[in-house]
Design a protein around this motif. Structure first.
Motif, PDB file in Angstrom:
ATOM      1  N   TRP A 113       0.819  -1.207   0.000  1.00  0.00           N
ATOM      2  CA  TRP A 113       0.000   0.000   0.000  1.00  0.00           C
ATOM      3  C   TRP A 113       0.856   1.262   0.000  1.00  0.00           C
ATOM      4  O   TRP A 113       0.454   2.295  -0.546  1.00  0.00           O
ATOM      5  N   LYS A 116       1.761   1.795  -3.524  1.00  0.00           N
ATOM      6  CA  LYS A 116       0.585   2.072  -4.350  1.00  0.00           C
ATOM      7  C   LYS A 116       0.053   3.473  -4.146  1.00  0.00           C
ATOM      8  O   LYS A 116      -0.211   4.209  -5.098  1.00  0.00           O
ATOM      9  N   MET A 155      -8.842   5.706  -0.315  1.00  0.00           N
ATOM     10  CA  MET A 155      -8.312   4.414   0.089  1.00  0.00           C
ATOM     11  C   MET A 155      -9.424   3.408   0.371  1.00  0.00           C
ATOM     12  O   MET A 155      -9.378   2.261  -0.089  1.00  0.00           O
ATOM     13  N   LEU A 156     -10.444   3.830   1.110  1.00  0.00           N
ATOM     14  CA  LEU A 156     -11.489   2.919   1.559  1.00  0.00           C
ATOM     15  C   LEU A 156     -12.742   2.956   0.695  1.00  0.00           C
ATOM     16  O   LEU A 156     -13.593   2.071   0.811  1.00  0.00           O
ATOM     17  N   TYR A 207     -15.116  -4.415  -2.308  1.00  0.00           N
ATOM     18  CA  TYR A 207     -13.725  -4.300  -2.739  1.00  0.00           C
ATOM     19  C   TYR A 207     -13.346  -5.431  -3.678  1.00  0.00           C
ATOM     20  O   TYR A 207     -13.943  -6.514  -3.657  1.00  0.00           O
ATOM     21  N   THR A 209     -10.180  -6.740  -3.748  1.00  0.00           N
ATOM     22  CA  THR A 209      -9.186  -7.606  -3.117  1.00  0.00           C
ATOM     23  C   THR A 209      -9.417  -7.688  -1.612  1.00  0.00           C
ATOM     24  O   THR A 209     -10.047  -6.800  -1.018  1.00  0.00           O
ATOM     25  N   GLU A 211      -7.090  -7.426   0.551  1.00  0.00           N
ATOM     26  CA  GLU A 211      -6.253  -6.422   1.198  1.00  0.00           C
ATOM     27  C   GLU A 211      -7.020  -5.113   1.410  1.00  0.00           C
ATOM     28  O   GLU A 211      -6.868  -4.455   2.445  1.00  0.00           O
ATOM     29  N   GLU A 212      -7.844  -4.724   0.434  1.00  0.00           N
ATOM     30  CA  GLU A 212      -8.634  -3.502   0.578  1.00  0.00           C
ATOM     31  C   GLU A 212      -9.636  -3.638   1.716  1.00  0.00           C
ATOM     32  O   GLU A 212      -9.875  -2.691   2.476  1.00  0.00           O
ATOM     33  N   TYR A 213     -10.205  -4.824   1.846  1.00  0.00           N
ATOM     34  CA  TYR A 213     -11.149  -5.080   2.937  1.00  0.00           C
ATOM     35  C   TYR A 213     -10.442  -5.026   4.286  1.00  0.00           C
ATOM     36  O   TYR A 213     -10.972  -4.475   5.259  1.00  0.00           O
ATOM     37  N   MET A 215      -7.931  -3.222   5.041  1.00  0.00           N
ATOM     38  CA  MET A 215      -7.683  -1.825   5.374  1.00  0.00           C
ATOM     39  C   MET A 215      -8.894  -1.197   6.048  1.00  0.00           C
ATOM     40  O   MET A 215      -8.756  -0.382   6.971  1.00  0.00           O
TER      41      MET A 215
END
Length: 539
Positions: A113, A116, A155-156, A207, A209, A211-213, A215
């Motif tokens: 992240w 990114k 981001m979210l 989301y 991915t 990973e996004e969840y 976060m």
């Protein structure tokens, strides 16, 4: 914490805690923020210096044992590289001739992240703070609040930020009733939504991915501590100004971008007081540019050190396979334990270092960065100095209101237990976290009990009559070696799970009680002496 977040979907947790607040004030200043109210009742006594030759021996043995055990772990990693690569999919390394172990999910998540977007949004925060502070000082705080909200939305996503806004609105509304128990109940229920299976599935669908969840889960968990802080501060001492002003400060506190996702934790009271200070009252002794360059250099060095460790030692992959832990040679086994805790320390130097640097440039006073785990020789020291922000939060909102050490030993035991219980539940409440919390609770209680015992006049007089000051220090280090052994074991349970702690216990203290345990305790004695030397000359 990330590993715990990953398990939230599988493990429901019952959150339970209560709080009432006697007003702990000393001439209008909170005694908690002055650092006088701690889980330990007494400060460390003044230690006797040892002969420099003896201290040098401790340094050499400590440093040498680290290097040799790391070398043995590196040797084992290279010997089993093919099997580890096949099972754990080692990545192509940044260093020629080395693979990279990506098994530490937390490090992989944050580095991904950072590349990114996170690193760039943090830089953007610093630029906006500096520009508005120079040209439009009155607009600095609103600008940072809006920027933090926009960065979180990027981001979210809008849906993710909407969840946080709902939590914020509910917490703010309940806080207006000024009932601490009700505020605790409300905020714990909000945090418990992390474990509600149907809601998890809905949020995952937002989301692309996992990973996004994750976060989003991180943000909800960390912001939950902020909502509790605001609510209790308002309940204890009704905040001045109107409701809209309070709501603005809560928005600013919640969406302050450097601290938003992972901390470090700063209380609402500390944040608002520091942000309100006028420009004249702030410390401008150190030039911002030199501080930025030096601190950035240190953070890059820490990052390089963490990457070097996962290139030359595949400790995270090894700890995930019981067979490898069982066949590790004794020195490599010790190297695995040291490497896991040292990597955790270096990792949080990076994760807390960059946000703390930006906060300092904003002229806030962030918690101190974690202290090196190799000079930690007690459970109380680990809790006090590794994550200082969380420690202060626990003291202020759980330990002190529940009685602390001011109402006798029973209150102290219960207050400490509730603090550890909350940390366990906040991290996810899984079985390995329960063992970890119980071990830390027991460790703190035993250490405090021994301190109280040796502080009694009877025992103190016997010790002073029969032991010199230098010998008293050596005895302290010997006791600390046993404490450090249990501290390392509890950290292994936290970092690797119950299976890692169980195998270490069996190999070191059951099967190796006469071969592995004695030299291990001898080296831990040296570690403790270095730790005592370090803490007796604080910087």
């Amino acid at each position: 914490m990330v590993k715990s977040i990953r398990k939230l979907a599988q493990t429901p947790t019952l959150w339970a805690c209560s709080c009432h607040h006697p007003k702990y004030q000393d001439n209008g200043r909170c005694i908690i923020t002055q650092g006088r109210y701690l889980m330990t009742s007494k400060s460390q006594p003044k230690l006797s210096p040892l002969p420099w030759t003896e201290t040098l021996v401790y340094w050499v043995l400590s440093f040498g044992s680290h290097l040799y055990s790391f070398y043995q772990l590196h040797k084992f990693s290279k010997e089993h590289e093919t099997g580890l690569e096949r099972e754990f999919q080692l990545e192509k390394g940044l260093l020629k001739g080395f693979k990279r172990d990506p098994s530490d999910f937390e490090w992989s998540l944050w580095t991904q992240w950072a590349k990114k977007s996170l690193l760039w949004t943090l830089i953007g925060h610093g630029v906006i703070s500096r520009l508005t502070g120079t040209f439009y000082p009155k607009l600095r705080l609103p600008a940072l609040t809006i920027y933090g909200l926009l960065a979180a939305s990027c981001m979210l996503g809008i849906k993710g930020v909407s969840v946080l806004l709902v939590h914020l609105g509910v917490s703010f509304s309940v806080a207006q009733l000024r009932k601490p128990t009700l505020s605790w109940t409300c905020n714990l229920l909000l945090l418990s939504t992390l474990y509600f299976q149907p809601l998890q599935e809905i949020q995952r669908g937002w989301y692309n991915t996992e990973e996004e969840y994750y976060m989003l889960l991180f943000s909800i968990a960390v912001c939950g501590l902020r909502f509790i802080s605001f609510s209790l501060e308002h309940c204890w001492s009704p905040l001045e100004r109107g409701g809209l002003v309070q709501l603005f400060w809560l928005f600013s506190y919640t969406f302050y971008h450097p601290f938003f996702y992972n901390g470090p934790i700063v209380t609402y009271k500390a944040y608002t007081e520091q942000m309100r200070r006028s420009a004249e009252e702030r410390n401008r002794d150190e030039p911002a540019l030199s501080y930025l360059v030096l601190r950035s250099g240190r953070i890059i060095l820490w990052w390089c050190m963490a990457e070097f460790m996962i290139h030359v030692m595949y400790m995270h992959s090894i700890q995930s396979n019981e067979t490898y832990i069982e066949i590790l040679p004794p020195w490599a086994l010790g190297g695995l334990a040291l490497a896991l805790v040292q990597f955790f320390y270096v990792k949080y130097l990076v994760l807390f270092g960059l946000p703390s640097m930006l906060a300092t440039l904003d002229e806030l006073v962030p918690p101190k960065l974690p202290r090196c785990v190799s000079i930690m020789y007690s459970f109380t020291g680990m809790w006090r100095h590794f994550d200082e922000g969380l420690y202060r939060w626990l003291i202020r909102y759980i330990y002190v209101p529940m009685g602390g050490s001011q109402h006798g030993p029973v209150y102290k035991v219960v207050s400490t237990g509730l603090a550890f219980g909350f940390v366990c539940l906040w991290h996810g409440g899984h079985d390995y976290l329960q063992y970890w919390a119980l071990m830390n609770w027991a460790g703190v209680l035993v250490e405090n009990g021994l301190k109280s015992l040796f502080a009694t006049s009877c025992v103190q007089s016997i010790v002073e009559q029969n032991l010199s000051m230098a010998m008293q220090r050596r005895c302290t280090a010997l006791l600390s070696a046993f404490s450090t052994a249990m501290l390392i074991l509890s950290n292994l349970v936290f970092l690797g799970g119950i299976h890692v702690g169980r195998i270490f216990w069996k190999r070191v203290f059951v099967q190796g009680w006469s071969t592995i345990a004695p030299p291990m305790l001898a080296f831990l004695y040296c570690f403790a002496q270095i730790g005592l030397e370090w803490t007796s000359h604080p910087t």
